[in-house]
Scaffold this active site. Structure first.
Site, mmCIF file in Angstrom:
data_model
loop_
_atom_site.group_PDB
_atom_site.id
_atom_site.type_symbol
_atom_site.label_atom_id
_atom_site.label_comp_id
_atom_site.label_asym_id
_atom_site.label_seq_id
_atom_site.Cartn_x
_atom_site.Cartn_y
_atom_site.Cartn_z
ATOM 1 N NE ARG A 70 2.284 -32.694 -31.965
ATOM 2 C CZ ARG A 70 1.823 -31.459 -31.814
ATOM 3 N NH1 ARG A 70 0.694 -31.253 -31.184
ATOM 4 N NH2 ARG A 70 2.480 -30.431 -32.289
ATOM 5 C CD GLU A 105 -4.263 -33.913 -32.934
ATOM 6 O OE1 GLU A 105 -4.308 -32.865 -33.609
ATOM 7 O OE2 GLU A 105 -3.438 -34.110 -32.059
ATOM 8 C CG HIS A 124 -3.659 -29.205 -30.336
ATOM 9 N ND1 HIS A 124 -3.160 -29.998 -29.326
ATOM 10 C CD2 HIS A 124 -2.571 -28.767 -31.013
ATOM 11 C CE1 HIS A 124 -1.850 -30.034 -29.398
ATOM 12 N NE2 HIS A 124 -1.464 -29.294 -30.406
#
Length: 157
Positions: A70, A105, A124
């Site tokens: 993350r 993101e 990702h």
């Protein structure tokens, strides 16, 4: 190279004689001897900006940092400063990075960190390969079987 992986979930048993796995109570104990750091943990209050000026300064000069989990685990300004000073020799991330004025993101391809010559970003999808999603499709098959079970009100396999 001394590789350190940081995870905040239980590890599976490692059956490789060439791998020495040890659990340390604090990451600060491992960082000074870490050549390659792999972040694979969830975001919690304890892991938010886990990689910051203080923790990055503990790494040996030229260490490589890889984030496969993350964005908010890594503080944007800290990793950029560490790259520019040479403290960190390279940064690879399968996610954006926690920036002070914008979300992690999607990451900004025009950002100074994205444009740094020693960075690699993937959207990702770093784990995408034939083994996980292609013809053999182990991940895809597991997800599909889990969904089928749930739709039948059964626990997933």
């Amino acid at each position: 190279a001394n590789v350190t992986a940081i995870r905040n979930r239980k590890w599976c048993h490692i059956e490789d004689a060439g791998v020495v796995a040890k659990k340390l109570p604090c990451i600060k104990q491992a960082l000074p001897t870490t050549d390659i750091l792999m972040l694979a943990c969830t975001v919690t209050p304890a892991t938010w900006h886990l990689m910051n000026n203080e923790t990055l300064s503990l790494l040996p000069d030229g260490a490589i940092v890889v984030n496969v989990s993350r964005g908010p685990l890594v503080e944007h300004a800290a990793i950029l400063d560490a790259l520019e000073s040479g403290k960190v020799g390279g940064f690879a991330s399968d996610v954006g990075v926690s920036h002070e004025s914008k979300p992690s993101e999607p990451w900004d391809p025009d950002d100074a960190l994205s444009k740094h010559p020693n960075t690699i970003f993937t959207p990702h999808v770093g784990g995408y390969c034939d083994l996980t999603y292609g013809e053999e499709g182990h991940v895809t098959a597991a997800v599909v079987e889990g969904i089928k079970s749930i739709l039948k009100c059964e626990p997933p396999p």
